[in-house]
Write an enzyme that holds these catalytic residues in place. Structure first.
Site, PDB file in Angstrom:
ATOM      1  N   LYS A 163       1.114  -0.787  -0.077  1.00  0.00           N
ATOM      2  CA  LYS A 163       0.093   0.064  -0.276  1.00  0.00           C
ATOM      3  C   LYS A 163       1.032   1.109   0.186  1.00  0.00           C
ATOM      4  CE  LYS A 163      -4.133   0.131   2.830  1.00  0.00           C
ATOM      5  NZ  LYS A 163      -4.893   0.084   3.532  1.00  0.00           N
ATOM      6  N   ASP A 203     -13.410  -0.159  11.884  1.00  0.00           N
ATOM      7  CA  ASP A 203     -14.553   0.347  10.289  1.00  0.00           C
ATOM      8  C   ASP A 203     -14.894  -0.850   9.415  1.00  0.00           C
ATOM      9  OD1 ASP A 203     -13.596   2.780   8.082  1.00  0.00           O
ATOM     10  OD2 ASP A 203     -15.854   1.576   8.821  1.00  0.00           O
ATOM     11  N   LYS A 261     -16.870  -2.619   7.160  1.00  0.00           N
ATOM     12  CA  LYS A 261     -17.620  -3.079   6.245  1.00  0.00           C
ATOM     13  C   LYS A 261     -17.628  -3.537   5.135  1.00  0.00           C
ATOM     14  CE  LYS A 261     -16.356   2.162   4.724  1.00  0.00           C
ATOM     15  NZ  LYS A 261     -15.501   2.716   5.767  1.00  0.00           N
ATOM     16  N   ASN A 281     -14.071  -2.696   3.083  1.00  0.00           N
ATOM     17  CA  ASN A 281     -13.046  -3.757   4.198  1.00  0.00           C
ATOM     18  C   ASN A 281     -12.633  -5.259   4.639  1.00  0.00           C
ATOM     19  OD1 ASN A 281     -12.584  -0.963   3.989  1.00  0.00           O
ATOM     20  ND2 ASN A 281     -13.107  -0.616   6.471  1.00  0.00           N
ATOM     21  N   ASP A 331      -8.182  -3.131   7.169  1.00  0.00           N
ATOM     22  CA  ASP A 331      -8.879  -1.841   7.881  1.00  0.00           C
ATOM     23  C   ASP A 331      -8.089  -0.641   8.373  1.00  0.00           C
ATOM     24  OD1 ASP A 331     -10.834  -0.371   8.629  1.00  0.00           O
ATOM     25  OD2 ASP A 331     -10.446  -1.172  10.794  1.00  0.00           O
ATOM     26  N   THR A 354     -21.270   5.230   3.504  1.00  0.00           N
ATOM     27  CA  THR A 354     -20.467   4.788   5.037  1.00  0.00           C
ATOM     28  C   THR A 354     -21.400   4.791   6.260  1.00  0.00           C
ATOM     29  OG1 THR A 354     -19.449   7.095   5.207  1.00  0.00           O
ATOM     30  CG2 THR A 354     -18.400   5.897   3.976  1.00  0.00           C
TER      31      THR A 354
HETATM   32  C1  LIG Z   1      -9.700  -1.963   2.311  1.00  0.00           C
HETATM   33  C2  LIG Z   1      -9.510  -0.518   1.216  1.00  0.00           C
HETATM   34  C3  LIG Z   1      -7.494  -0.899   1.555  1.00  0.00           C
HETATM   35  N1  LIG Z   1      -7.382  -2.320   0.427  1.00  0.00           N
HETATM   36  C4  LIG Z   1      -6.259  -2.785   1.382  1.00  0.00           C
HETATM   37  O1  LIG Z   1      -5.703  -2.753   2.083  1.00  0.00           O
HETATM   38  C5  LIG Z   1      -5.313  -3.902   0.307  1.00  0.00           C
HETATM   39  C6  LIG Z   1      -4.810  -5.366   1.309  1.00  0.00           C
HETATM   40  C7  LIG Z   1      -4.791  -6.588   0.420  1.00  0.00           C
HETATM   41  N2  LIG Z   1      -4.530  -7.678   1.350  1.00  0.00           N
HETATM   42  N3  LIG Z   1      -4.747  -7.964  -0.554  1.00  0.00           N
HETATM   43  C8  LIG Z   1      -5.387  -7.125  -1.222  1.00  0.00           C
HETATM   44  N4  LIG Z   1      -6.183  -8.155  -2.427  1.00  0.00           N
HETATM   45  C9  LIG Z   1      -7.066  -7.161  -2.791  1.00  0.00           C
HETATM   46  O2  LIG Z   1      -7.263  -6.152  -3.501  1.00  0.00           O
HETATM   47  C10 LIG Z   1      -7.174  -8.169  -4.481  1.00  0.00           C
HETATM   48  C11 LIG Z   1      -7.900  -8.184  -5.600  1.00  0.00           C
HETATM   49  C12 LIG Z   1      -9.512  -9.068  -6.332  1.00  0.00           C
HETATM   50  C13 LIG Z   1      -8.341 -10.031  -6.231  1.00  0.00           C
HETATM   51  N5  LIG Z   1      -9.318 -10.604  -7.435  1.00  0.00           N
HETATM   52  C14 LIG Z   1     -10.377 -10.151  -8.156  1.00  0.00           C
HETATM   53  C15 LIG Z   1     -11.501 -11.016  -8.940  1.00  0.00           C
HETATM   54  N6  LIG Z   1     -10.615 -12.722  -8.969  1.00  0.00           N
HETATM   55  C16 LIG Z   1     -11.244 -13.609  -9.373  1.00  0.00           C
HETATM   56  C17 LIG Z   1      -9.581 -12.826  -8.153  1.00  0.00           C
HETATM   57  C18 LIG Z   1      -8.103 -11.877  -7.546  1.00  0.00           C
HETATM   58  C19 LIG Z   1      -7.608 -10.439  -5.793  1.00  0.00           C
HETATM   59  C20 LIG Z   1      -6.763  -9.469  -4.422  1.00  0.00           C
HETATM   60  C21 LIG Z   1      -6.084  -6.085  -0.620  1.00  0.00           C
HETATM   61  S1  LIG Z   1      -6.597  -4.699  -0.712  1.00  0.00           S
HETATM   62  C22 LIG Z   1      -7.138   0.621   0.178  1.00  0.00           C
HETATM   63  C23 LIG Z   1      -7.013   1.596   1.405  1.00  0.00           C
HETATM   64  C24 LIG Z   1      -6.195   2.580   1.561  1.00  0.00           C
HETATM   65  C25 LIG Z   1      -6.052   2.266  -0.327  1.00  0.00           C
HETATM   66  C26 LIG Z   1      -6.402   1.137  -1.236  1.00  0.00           C
HETATM   67  C27 LIG Z   1      -7.191   0.212  -1.062  1.00  0.00           C
END
Ligand SMILES: CC[C@@H](NC(=O)c1cc2[nH]nc(NC(=O)c3ccc(N4CCN(C)CC4)cc3)c2s1)c1ccccc1
Length: 273
Positions: A39, A133, A135, A138, A151, A168
Protein backbone atom coordinates in the site's frame (compact mmCIF):
# COMPACT_ATOMS: atom_id res chain seq x y z
CA UNK A 1 20.00 -3.83 9.10
CA UNK A 2 17.45 -6.68 9.23
CA UNK A 3 13.92 -5.61 8.43
CA UNK A 4 15.04 -2.40 6.75
CA UNK A 5 12.87 -2.71 3.69
CA UNK A 6 13.01 -0.53 0.60
CA UNK A 7 11.35 -0.43 -2.80
CA UNK A 8 14.27 -2.38 -4.31
CA UNK A 9 13.20 -5.43 -2.28
CA UNK A 10 9.96 -5.68 -4.27
CA UNK A 11 8.73 -6.26 -7.80
CA UNK A 12 5.45 -4.34 -8.15
CA UNK A 13 2.47 -5.95 -9.89
CA UNK A 14 -1.00 -4.81 -10.84
CA UNK A 15 -2.96 -2.24 -8.84
CA UNK A 16 -5.53 -3.80 -6.49
CA UNK A 17 -7.41 -0.77 -5.27
CA UNK A 18 -7.00 2.90 -4.69
CA UNK A 19 -8.15 5.44 -2.16
CA UNK A 20 -8.02 9.09 -1.24
CA UNK A 21 -4.68 8.60 0.47
CA UNK A 22 -3.05 6.17 -1.91
CA UNK A 23 -3.33 2.85 -3.66
CA UNK A 24 -2.45 -0.79 -3.14
CA UNK A 25 -0.54 -3.09 -5.50
CA UNK A 26 0.24 -6.77 -5.50
CA UNK A 27 4.01 -7.14 -5.10
CA UNK A 28 6.62 -9.87 -4.76
CA UNK A 29 9.53 -9.74 -2.32
CA UNK A 30 12.52 -10.42 -4.56
CA UNK A 31 14.57 -12.81 -2.35
CA UNK A 32 11.78 -14.93 -0.84
CA UNK A 33 9.41 -14.62 -3.83
CA UNK A 34 6.72 -14.00 -1.17
CA UNK A 35 3.60 -12.29 -2.52
CA UNK A 36 2.37 -9.29 -0.54
CA UNK A 37 0.09 -6.30 -1.00
CA UNK A 38 2.02 -3.03 -1.03
CA UNK A 39 0.00 0.00 0.00
CA UNK A 40 1.43 3.31 -1.14
CA UNK A 41 0.39 6.47 0.72
CA UNK A 42 1.50 9.90 -0.47
CA UNK A 43 3.17 12.05 2.18
CA UNK A 44 1.80 15.29 0.82
CA UNK A 45 -1.74 13.84 1.11
CA UNK A 46 -0.97 12.78 4.70
CA UNK A 47 0.28 16.30 5.43
CA UNK A 48 -2.65 17.91 3.63
CA UNK A 49 -5.27 15.88 5.49
CA UNK A 50 -3.23 16.01 8.73
CA UNK A 51 -3.61 12.29 9.42
CA UNK A 52 -0.11 11.46 10.71
CA UNK A 53 -1.39 10.53 14.20
CA UNK A 54 -4.24 8.43 12.77
CA UNK A 55 -1.82 6.68 10.40
CA UNK A 56 0.66 5.98 13.21
CA UNK A 57 -2.10 4.63 15.48
CA UNK A 58 -3.52 2.44 12.71
CA UNK A 59 -0.02 1.10 11.89
CA UNK A 60 0.72 0.36 15.55
CA UNK A 61 -2.64 -1.42 15.93
CA UNK A 62 -2.34 -3.30 12.64
CA UNK A 63 1.21 -4.52 13.30
CA UNK A 64 0.38 -5.79 16.82
CA UNK A 65 -2.83 -7.61 15.84
CA UNK A 66 -2.15 -11.25 14.95
CA UNK A 67 -5.34 -13.16 14.15
CA UNK A 68 -6.33 -15.41 11.21
CA UNK A 69 -9.18 -13.05 10.33
CA UNK A 70 -7.24 -9.78 10.57
CA UNK A 71 -5.04 -8.83 7.62
CA UNK A 72 -1.40 -8.69 8.74
CA UNK A 73 0.82 -5.62 8.45
CA UNK A 74 4.33 -7.12 8.08
CA UNK A 75 6.28 -3.85 8.04
CA UNK A 76 6.69 -0.52 6.37
CA UNK A 77 9.26 1.80 4.81
CA UNK A 78 9.26 5.22 3.18
CA UNK A 79 11.05 7.32 0.57
CA UNK A 80 11.00 11.07 0.03
CA UNK A 81 7.34 11.39 -0.86
CA UNK A 82 5.65 8.07 -0.08
CA UNK A 83 5.00 5.68 2.81
CA UNK A 84 4.80 1.97 1.89
CA UNK A 85 2.88 -0.55 4.01
CA UNK A 86 3.77 -4.22 3.49
CA UNK A 87 0.47 -6.07 3.92
CA UNK A 88 -0.69 -9.66 3.75
CA UNK A 89 -2.04 -10.46 0.28
CA UNK A 90 -5.63 -11.75 0.24
CA UNK A 91 -5.87 -13.83 -2.94
CA UNK A 92 -9.66 -14.05 -3.06
CA UNK A 93 -10.25 -10.33 -3.31
CA UNK A 94 -13.09 -8.37 -1.82
CA UNK A 95 -16.07 -9.93 -0.08
CA UNK A 96 -17.92 -6.85 -1.33
CA UNK A 97 -17.36 -7.98 -4.93
CA UNK A 98 -18.68 -11.48 -4.17
CA UNK A 99 -21.74 -9.98 -2.46
CA UNK A 100 -22.51 -7.65 -5.37
CA UNK A 101 -21.94 -10.46 -7.88
CA UNK A 102 -24.12 -12.97 -6.05
CA UNK A 103 -26.77 -10.48 -4.85
CA UNK A 104 -26.83 -12.15 -1.42
CA UNK A 105 -24.99 -14.99 0.32
CA UNK A 106 -26.30 -18.31 1.61
CA UNK A 107 -27.08 -18.74 5.32
CA UNK A 108 -24.04 -21.00 5.70
CA UNK A 109 -21.67 -18.46 4.08
CA UNK A 110 -23.20 -15.57 6.05
CA UNK A 111 -23.00 -17.44 9.37
CA UNK A 112 -19.39 -18.47 8.64
CA UNK A 113 -18.33 -14.88 7.89
CA UNK A 114 -20.21 -13.49 10.91
CA UNK A 115 -18.58 -16.10 13.17
CA UNK A 116 -15.14 -15.21 11.73
CA UNK A 117 -15.83 -11.51 12.26
CA UNK A 118 -17.04 -12.11 15.82
CA UNK A 119 -13.85 -14.09 16.49
CA UNK A 120 -11.69 -11.31 15.03
CA UNK A 121 -13.56 -8.59 16.95
CA UNK A 122 -13.39 -10.52 20.25
CA UNK A 123 -9.63 -10.74 19.68
CA UNK A 124 -9.41 -7.00 18.81
CA UNK A 125 -11.43 -6.11 21.93
CA UNK A 126 -9.09 -8.33 24.03
CA UNK A 127 -6.25 -6.11 22.69
CA UNK A 128 -8.30 -3.00 23.60
CA UNK A 129 -8.88 -2.21 19.96
CA UNK A 130 -12.46 -1.09 19.29
CA UNK A 131 -14.50 0.34 16.55
CA UNK A 132 -12.86 -1.30 13.64
CA UNK A 133 -14.41 0.36 10.67
CA UNK A 134 -15.87 -2.90 9.37
CA UNK A 135 -17.93 -2.63 6.20
CA UNK A 136 -17.96 -4.87 3.14
CA UNK A 137 -15.31 -2.67 1.46
CA UNK A 138 -12.85 -3.62 4.20
CA UNK A 139 -13.47 -7.36 4.16
CA UNK A 140 -11.22 -9.53 1.99
CA UNK A 141 -11.02 -13.26 1.32
CA UNK A 142 -7.86 -15.37 1.29
CA UNK A 143 -7.22 -18.26 -1.12
CA UNK A 144 -9.32 -20.58 1.06
CA UNK A 145 -12.25 -18.17 1.28
CA UNK A 146 -11.37 -17.16 4.85
CA UNK A 147 -12.41 -13.65 5.78
CA UNK A 148 -9.77 -10.98 6.56
CA UNK A 149 -10.50 -7.55 8.00
CA UNK A 150 -8.38 -5.19 5.89
CA UNK A 151 -8.91 -2.05 7.75
CA UNK A 152 -6.92 1.19 7.91
CA UNK A 153 -9.98 3.30 8.45
CA UNK A 154 -9.37 5.14 5.14
CA UNK A 155 -12.32 5.74 2.88
CA UNK A 156 -11.61 4.23 -0.50
CA UNK A 157 -13.15 4.86 -3.89
CA UNK A 158 -12.12 1.80 -5.80
CA UNK A 159 -12.91 0.58 -9.30
CA UNK A 160 -16.25 -1.08 -8.55
CA UNK A 161 -18.66 1.65 -7.37
CA UNK A 162 -18.79 1.20 -3.66
CA UNK A 163 -20.71 2.73 -0.82
CA UNK A 164 -20.00 6.38 -1.48
CA UNK A 165 -19.15 8.65 1.43
CA UNK A 166 -22.84 9.13 2.20
CA UNK A 167 -23.36 5.32 2.19
CA UNK A 168 -20.83 4.94 4.94
CA UNK A 169 -23.44 5.89 7.58
CA UNK A 170 -25.06 2.48 6.99
CA UNK A 171 -22.74 0.61 9.33
CA UNK A 172 -22.59 3.10 12.18
CA UNK A 173 -24.39 2.44 15.46
CA UNK A 174 -26.90 5.03 16.75
CA UNK A 175 -24.55 6.30 19.46
CA UNK A 176 -21.94 6.99 16.77
CA UNK A 177 -24.28 8.82 14.40
CA UNK A 178 -25.63 10.74 17.40
CA UNK A 179 -22.04 11.52 18.38
CA UNK A 180 -22.56 10.08 21.86
CA UNK A 181 -20.04 8.19 23.98
CA UNK A 182 -19.44 4.76 22.53
CA UNK A 183 -17.65 1.58 23.49
CA UNK A 184 -16.68 -1.64 21.76
CA UNK A 185 -20.37 -2.72 21.50
CA UNK A 186 -20.60 -0.51 18.43
CA UNK A 187 -18.91 -3.44 16.68
CA UNK A 188 -21.72 -5.77 17.82
CA UNK A 189 -24.21 -3.44 16.12
CA UNK A 190 -22.14 -3.47 12.93
CA UNK A 191 -22.17 -7.29 12.92
CA UNK A 192 -25.97 -7.09 12.86
CA UNK A 193 -25.84 -4.70 9.90
CA UNK A 194 -23.39 -6.94 8.02
CA UNK A 195 -25.37 -10.12 8.77
CA UNK A 196 -28.49 -8.46 7.34
CA UNK A 197 -26.56 -7.26 4.26
CA UNK A 198 -25.00 -10.70 3.64
CA UNK A 199 -28.46 -12.33 3.69
CA UNK A 200 -30.53 -9.65 1.91
CA UNK A 201 -27.88 -7.99 -0.31
CA UNK A 202 -28.42 -4.48 1.08
CA UNK A 203 -27.88 -2.94 4.56
CA UNK A 204 -30.99 -2.68 6.80
CA UNK A 205 -31.24 1.12 7.09
CA UNK A 206 -30.31 2.02 3.52
CA UNK A 207 -32.04 5.13 2.17
CA UNK A 208 -31.60 7.43 -0.81
CA UNK A 209 -30.57 10.39 1.33
CA UNK A 210 -28.00 10.26 4.13
CA UNK A 211 -30.35 12.05 6.52
CA UNK A 212 -32.99 9.34 6.02
CA UNK A 213 -30.41 6.64 6.81
CA UNK A 214 -29.55 8.62 9.95
CA UNK A 215 -33.23 8.69 11.00
CA UNK A 216 -33.70 4.97 10.30
CA UNK A 217 -30.61 4.06 12.36
CA UNK A 218 -31.51 6.12 15.43
CA UNK A 219 -35.08 4.79 15.25
CA UNK A 220 -33.79 1.24 14.61
CA UNK A 221 -36.29 1.10 11.77
CA UNK A 222 -35.66 -2.62 11.03
CA UNK A 223 -37.84 -4.77 8.79
CA UNK A 224 -37.26 -8.10 7.03
CA UNK A 225 -38.45 -8.30 3.39
CA UNK A 226 -40.20 -11.53 2.30
CA UNK A 227 -37.51 -12.18 -0.33
CA UNK A 228 -35.00 -13.73 -0.25
CA UNK A 229 -36.48 -16.10 2.37
CA UNK A 230 -34.37 -16.00 5.55
CA UNK A 231 -34.63 -18.37 8.53
CA UNK A 232 -36.22 -17.09 11.75
CA UNK A 233 -32.99 -17.97 13.62
CA UNK A 234 -31.06 -15.57 11.39
CA UNK A 235 -33.66 -12.83 11.96
CA UNK A 236 -33.50 -13.55 15.70
CA UNK A 237 -29.70 -13.04 15.73
CA UNK A 238 -29.97 -9.80 13.71
CA UNK A 239 -32.71 -8.51 16.06
CA UNK A 240 -30.51 -9.22 19.11
CA UNK A 241 -27.61 -7.20 17.61
CA UNK A 242 -29.52 -4.22 16.17
CA UNK A 243 -30.59 -2.98 19.61
CA UNK A 244 -30.47 0.74 20.41
CA UNK A 245 -29.37 0.24 24.02
CA UNK A 246 -25.75 -0.86 23.52
CA UNK A 247 -25.75 -2.67 26.90
CA UNK A 248 -28.53 -4.94 25.67
CA UNK A 249 -26.81 -6.03 22.41
CA UNK A 250 -25.90 -9.73 22.13
CA UNK A 251 -22.30 -10.18 23.31
CA UNK A 252 -19.76 -11.72 20.90
CA UNK A 253 -19.50 -14.72 23.24
CA UNK A 254 -23.28 -15.31 23.20
CA UNK A 255 -23.27 -14.74 19.42
CA UNK A 256 -20.90 -17.69 18.98
CA UNK A 257 -23.40 -19.87 20.89
CA UNK A 258 -26.47 -18.65 18.98
CA UNK A 259 -28.42 -21.56 17.38
CA UNK A 260 -28.12 -20.00 13.88
CA UNK A 261 -24.31 -19.78 14.18
CA UNK A 262 -23.99 -23.26 15.71
CA UNK A 263 -26.15 -24.73 12.94
CA UNK A 264 -24.70 -22.85 9.94
CA UNK A 265 -21.15 -21.58 10.55
CA UNK A 266 -18.33 -23.66 9.09
CA UNK A 267 -15.96 -24.19 12.05
CA UNK A 268 -12.94 -23.94 9.72
CA UNK A 269 -14.01 -20.39 8.92
CA UNK A 270 -13.47 -21.20 5.27
CA UNK A 271 -16.40 -21.21 2.95
CA UNK A 272 -17.50 -23.35 0.10
CA UNK A 273 -17.93 -20.55 -2.41
C1 LIG B 1 -9.85 -2.08 2.09
C2 LIG B 1 -9.33 -0.93 1.30
C3 LIG B 1 -7.83 -0.94 1.36
N1 LIG B 1 -7.33 -2.18 0.74
C4 LIG B 1 -6.24 -2.77 1.25
O1 LIG B 1 -5.57 -2.29 2.16
C5 LIG B 1 -5.90 -4.10 0.70
C6 LIG B 1 -4.99 -4.97 1.25
C7 LIG B 1 -4.91 -6.18 0.51
N2 LIG B 1 -4.28 -7.37 0.58
N3 LIG B 1 -4.68 -8.15 -0.43
C8 LIG B 1 -5.59 -7.48 -1.17
N4 LIG B 1 -6.18 -8.08 -2.27
C9 LIG B 1 -6.97 -7.48 -3.21
O2 LIG B 1 -7.28 -6.30 -3.14
C10 LIG B 1 -7.50 -8.33 -4.32
C11 LIG B 1 -8.51 -7.82 -5.11
C12 LIG B 1 -9.03 -8.60 -6.15
C13 LIG B 1 -8.54 -9.90 -6.40
N5 LIG B 1 -9.08 -10.70 -7.40
C14 LIG B 1 -10.03 -10.15 -8.35
C15 LIG B 1 -11.11 -11.18 -8.65
N6 LIG B 1 -10.50 -12.48 -9.03
C16 LIG B 1 -11.52 -13.45 -9.35
C17 LIG B 1 -9.64 -12.98 -7.92
C18 LIG B 1 -8.50 -12.00 -7.69
C19 LIG B 1 -7.51 -10.39 -5.58
C20 LIG B 1 -6.98 -9.61 -4.54
C21 LIG B 1 -5.76 -6.22 -0.59
S1 LIG B 1 -6.63 -4.76 -0.71
C22 LIG B 1 -7.24 0.26 0.69
C23 LIG B 1 -7.06 1.40 1.47
C24 LIG B 1 -6.51 2.53 0.89
C25 LIG B 1 -6.14 2.54 -0.47
C26 LIG B 1 -6.33 1.38 -1.24
C27 LIG B 1 -6.90 0.23 -0.66
Amino acid sequence: AYGQWSLKNFEIGRPLGRGKFGRVYVAREVKSKYIVALKVLFKEQIDKYRIHHQLRREMEIQSTLKHPNVLRLYGWFDDDDRIFLILEYAHGGELYGVLRERGHLTERESATYIASLANALAYCHSQDVIHRDIKPENLLLDHEGRLKIADFGWSVQSRSKRHTMCGTLDYLAPELVENKAHDYTVDNWTLGVLCYEFLYGAPPFEAAMQHDTFKRIVKVDLSFPPNPPVSKEAKDLISRLLVKDSAKRLSLKKLMDHPWIIKNADPKGACIQ
